[in-house]
Enzyme design. Structure first.
Site, PDB file in Angstrom:
ATOM      1  N   HIS A 217      20.657  75.723  18.674  1.00  9.45           N
ATOM      2  CA  HIS A 217      21.034  76.727  17.601  1.00  9.45           C
ATOM      3  C   HIS A 217      22.338  76.171  16.998  1.00  9.45           C
ATOM      4  O   HIS A 217      23.514  76.330  17.235  1.00  9.45           O
ATOM      5  CB  HIS A 217      21.325  77.929  18.459  1.00  9.45           C
ATOM      6  CG  HIS A 217      21.647  79.206  17.635  1.00  9.45           C
ATOM      7  ND1 HIS A 217      20.746  80.227  17.327  1.00  9.45           N
ATOM      8  CD2 HIS A 217      23.043  79.437  17.125  1.00  9.45           C
ATOM      9  CE1 HIS A 217      21.330  81.121  16.417  1.00  9.45           C
ATOM     10  NE2 HIS A 217      22.649  80.807  16.449  1.00  9.45           N
TER      11      HIS A 217
ATOM     12  N   ASP B 204      13.652  75.715  25.700  1.00 11.13           N
ATOM     13  CA  ASP B 204      14.375  75.049  24.382  1.00 11.13           C
ATOM     14  C   ASP B 204      13.770  76.043  23.387  1.00 11.13           C
ATOM     15  O   ASP B 204      13.335  75.735  22.151  1.00 11.13           O
ATOM     16  CB  ASP B 204      13.736  73.772  24.227  1.00 11.13           C
ATOM     17  CG  ASP B 204      14.437  72.761  23.407  1.00 11.13           C
ATOM     18  OD1 ASP B 204      15.472  73.088  23.131  1.00 11.13           O
ATOM     19  OD2 ASP B 204      13.749  71.591  23.420  1.00 11.13           O
TER      20      ASP B 204
ATOM     21  N   ASP C 221      27.617  77.639  13.816  1.00 12.23           N
ATOM     22  CA  ASP C 221      27.890  78.446  12.510  1.00 12.23           C
ATOM     23  C   ASP C 221      28.975  77.707  11.678  1.00 12.23           C
ATOM     24  O   ASP C 221      29.388  76.328  12.008  1.00 12.23           O
ATOM     25  CB  ASP C 221      28.456  80.003  12.904  1.00 12.23           C
ATOM     26  CG  ASP C 221      29.533  79.760  13.625  1.00 12.23           C
ATOM     27  OD1 ASP C 221      30.442  78.754  13.748  1.00 12.23           O
ATOM     28  OD2 ASP C 221      29.957  80.730  14.327  1.00 12.23           O
TER      29      ASP C 221
ATOM     30  N   GLU D 106      23.310  77.261  22.155  1.00 18.02           N
ATOM     31  CA  GLU D 106      24.261  76.760  21.127  1.00 18.02           C
ATOM     32  C   GLU D 106      25.009  75.940  21.747  1.00 18.02           C
ATOM     33  O   GLU D 106      25.806  76.125  22.722  1.00 18.02           O
ATOM     34  CB  GLU D 106      24.737  78.013  20.488  1.00 18.02           C
ATOM     35  CG  GLU D 106      25.785  77.693  19.524  1.00 18.02           C
ATOM     36  CD  GLU D 106      26.250  78.782  18.678  1.00 18.02           C
ATOM     37  OE1 GLU D 106      26.544  78.938  17.795  1.00 18.02           O
ATOM     38  OE2 GLU D 106      26.188  80.142  19.407  1.00 18.02           O
TER      39      GLU D 106
END
Length: 515
Positions: A426, A477, A95, A486
């Site tokens: 991610h 995956d 993020d 992530e």
């Protein structure tokens, strides 16, 4: 949006008594013939594990030397909402939020790795590792530079996680959060003190002026933590910003000891030794746990503090050696102690997601404690068995090799290492077109098609270690499965030290458990 939900951070799990099958014992006792024959390029893995941090940088990037070339400047006005300069630091994961608690832990572990195993790093990689530490500590120094407050977070995680956009494009609120006497945060302040103190040892020889500045900052942060006791997530406003992502589930007491322990290690001052001795029991030094990470520091405290007893310098710290031994025994399957879970493939496992954070942090403690024991020819008595440094080294090596490809999936969990590794992690910046190849802005919701795409990420985040497989050793995956796909800075940070050790000791040899 549910599909863009933020990583759900890990709650502490308690030690459980488990029966480990014979095949697991055999797997931990010796590497397979194929693995032994093939081996791993630990030097390549080390270089990539450090390179990862350049992809996580926030702020203005260096005009020269930025090797993650697909990244651009981002969040250059951070802190403006509060009238302060908070540019820099690292995004914690996939993020675009800067969480101070895990960032400080990341810095502590990067620095500890250099302190313990930096001599095994090739000179160029040691320099890159120091750069990675400095990128964090330059930011942490900014967070403590205003009297009466420490800034602990930049970014509104709820709004940020509602968008899938590059850090270079983000337009969500860059809310600034701080702790103060009115709303204490001994946890974040204590971890910040630990990070700055540990980092001061990294720069002591090459940049003594910077090292002195870091140590002074560590003292200031620790004084703040000790004077204004409390957990930051107990405050409603701070809790709304930090939770459920990085709540302090385990209390602030361990960070007070952790900060004092690092100040003692870095300064050798008796004040901090007295603090550790006088407050250890009150602050939970004897808490039994087989966990070590951004929230729970007890195992790390005991390993770190035990060094002075093991070296014969401070015999009054014997209890920390005993607590550290207890932690080690929970990692030995043959021990009669209640112990940690291993997957059928041999990976350390704790429920909650992002499991590789446990693998790397515990492996680091194994190698560090083995180093301390080796220097004094000591072993660990686990009741029915006795284990020496070689056993701890071999167990840590097995965990590192699992990450690098010796696992049931036959894949590396480090992006860019080996022939087969995660392609759809991610991570916003990695999964969207680079600002260099696609300079036009990609707005909040315009990134959703890239999130949903089954195509590999266009910008490989080299060196990133993903959260990894579950208790069944299975990894899909899948970009949407953030618990597994992530990467985080606090997965990689301890791994840098582990890989540095393995560069200097490519074959630690066989460990033997004596019954």
């Amino acid at each position: 949006m549910a599909l863009l939900s933020a990583p759900v951070r890990r709650r502490r799990s308690r030690v459980r008594v488990l029966l480990v099958c014979c095949c697991l014992l055999l797997a931990l006792a010796a590497p397979s013939a194929a693995a032994a024959a093939a081996g791993h390029d630990y030097g390549d893995a080390l270089a990539k594990s450090i390179l990862f941090f350049e992809g996580q940088r926030s702020g203005r990037l260096p005009a020269a030397g930025q090797r993650a070339a697909w990244r651009g400047d981002s969040a250059v006005s951070d802190g403006g909402a509060a009238g302060v300069d908070l540019e820099g630091g690292y995004y914690d994961a996939g993020d675009n939020v800067k969480f101070g608690f895990p960032m400080a832990f990341t810095a502590t572990m990067l620095a500890w790795g250099v302190v313990e195993f930096g001599d095994a790093m090739p000179p160029a990689e040691r320099a890159h590792a120091a750069d990675a530490v400095r990128w964090a500590t330059d930011y942490l120094l900014k967070t403590i530079s205003h009297p009466g407050v420490i800034f602990i977070q930049v970014g509104d995680p709820t709004k940020d996680h509602g968008c899938w956009e590059r850090p270079e494009d983000m337009d969500t609120a860059r809310t600034v959060y701080n702790i103060s006497a009115a709303r204490p945060g001994s946890d974040v302040a204590g971890e910040t003190a630990a990070a700055l103190a540990a980092a001061s040892m990294v720069f002591r020889d090459d940049d003594p002026a910077y090292a002195a500045r870091l140590l002074a900052g560590a003292r200031s942060a620790f004084e703040f933590a000790d004077e204004h006791k409390g957990a930051y997530s107990d405050d409603p406003e701070l809790r709304a910003g930090g939770c459920p992502f990085y709540c302090d589930f385990d209390g602030y007491q361990d960070e007070l000891l952790w900060g004092a322990a690092w100040l003692r290690r870095a300064s050798k001052e008796g004040t901090y030794l007295d603090y550790i001795q006088n407050n250890g029991k009150t602050l939970g030094a004897e808490d039994s746990t087989n966990e070590f990470g951004w929230d729970n520091k007890h195992a790390g405290i005991n390993v770190l503090v035990s060094k002075e007893f093991i070296d014969g310098e401070v015999l009054s710290l014997q209890s920390y050696k005993e607590f550290a031994d207890g932690f080690i025994c929970t990692l030995i399957p043959e021990s009669s102690s209640p112990h940690i879970t291993y997957t059928p493939g041999g990976m350390i496992y704790k429920p909650g997601g992002s499991n590789m954070q446990h693998v790397t942090s515990i492996s680091f403690l194994l190698l560090t404690y083995a180093k301390y024991l080796s220097n004094s020819s000591r072993t660990v008595n686990c009741g029915n068995v006795s284990v020496g440094p070689a056993t701890l080294q071999q167990l840590a090596r097995k965990q590192a090799d699992y990450i690098l490809g010796d696992n049931p999936m036959k894949m590396s969990y480090m992006v860019g290492y080996g022939d087969r590794y995660p392609q759809r992690i991610h991570h916003r910046g990695s999964s969207l077109p680079s600002i260099k190849s696609h300079p036009q802005r990609i707005a909040c919701n315009d990134g959703t098609p890239y999130y949903n795409s089954s195509s590999p990420n266009p910008n490989p985040l080299i060196g990133a270690v993903v959260g990894g497989p579950g208790e069944d050793d299975v990894y899909e995956d899948d970009r949407a499965d953030f618990r597994k796909s992530e990467p985080t800075t606090y997965i990689n940070a301890p791994l840098v030290g582990v890989l540095a050790y393995l560069v200097g000791n490519p074959d630690p040899g066989q460990g033997h458990v004596r019954h």
